[in-house]
Design a protein around this motif. Sequence first.
Motif, short mmCIF file in Angstrom:
data_model
loop_
_atom_site.label_atom_id
_atom_site.label_comp_id
_atom_site.label_asym_id
_atom_site.label_seq_id
_atom_site.Cartn_x
_atom_site.Cartn_y
_atom_site.Cartn_z
N THR A 31 0.87 -1.17 0.00
CA THR A 31 0.00 0.00 0.00
C THR A 31 0.90 1.22 0.00
O THR A 31 1.97 1.21 0.62
CB THR A 31 -0.93 0.04 1.23
OG1 THR A 31 -0.14 0.06 2.42
CG2 THR A 31 -1.88 -1.15 1.25
N VAL A 33 0.96 5.72 -0.10
CA VAL A 33 0.39 7.06 -0.14
C VAL A 33 1.42 7.90 -0.87
O VAL A 33 2.56 8.04 -0.42
CB VAL A 33 0.12 7.62 1.28
CG1 VAL A 33 -0.37 9.05 1.20
CG2 VAL A 33 -0.85 6.74 2.05
N LYS A 69 -2.97 5.50 -2.78
CA LYS A 69 -3.69 6.77 -2.71
C LYS A 69 -2.77 7.78 -3.38
O LYS A 69 -1.62 7.92 -2.97
CB LYS A 69 -3.94 7.19 -1.27
CG LYS A 69 -4.99 6.39 -0.56
CD LYS A 69 -5.25 6.97 0.81
CE LYS A 69 -6.30 6.15 1.53
NZ LYS A 69 -6.57 6.68 2.85
N THR A 70 -3.27 8.45 -4.40
CA THR A 70 -2.47 9.42 -5.13
C THR A 70 -3.11 10.79 -4.93
O THR A 70 -4.25 11.01 -5.29
CB THR A 70 -2.41 9.06 -6.62
OG1 THR A 70 -3.74 8.83 -7.12
CG2 THR A 70 -1.59 7.79 -6.84
N LEU A 71 -2.36 11.69 -4.32
CA LEU A 71 -2.88 12.98 -3.94
C LEU A 71 -1.94 14.11 -4.37
O LEU A 71 -0.73 13.93 -4.44
CB LEU A 71 -3.03 13.06 -2.42
CG LEU A 71 -3.85 11.97 -1.74
CD1 LEU A 71 -3.59 11.95 -0.24
CD2 LEU A 71 -5.31 12.15 -2.04
#
Length: 77
Positions: A31, A33, A69-71
């Motif tokens: 996982t 971020v 998660k791509t932010l």
Amino acid sequence: MFPTPDQIKNYIASGLECTHLEVEGDGQHFTAVIVSHAFAGKRLIQRHQLVYAALGDRMREEIHALSMKTLTPEEFK
């Protein structure tokens, strides 16, 4: 031998400028971020494609699964 979270982190960082990057995993399932200015104005699939491009063939050969998660930095605040 399975890749480590640190190796995955280095693979991503070498191909994509990140302001924040966390990777966890057990050698096969990871996982992440990922926070990058490169994601600005991009749809989710386009963001993931940028990460896959940074990982290159490793995504097929070494990494069994990657949940991410791509932010943008603004979204991460």
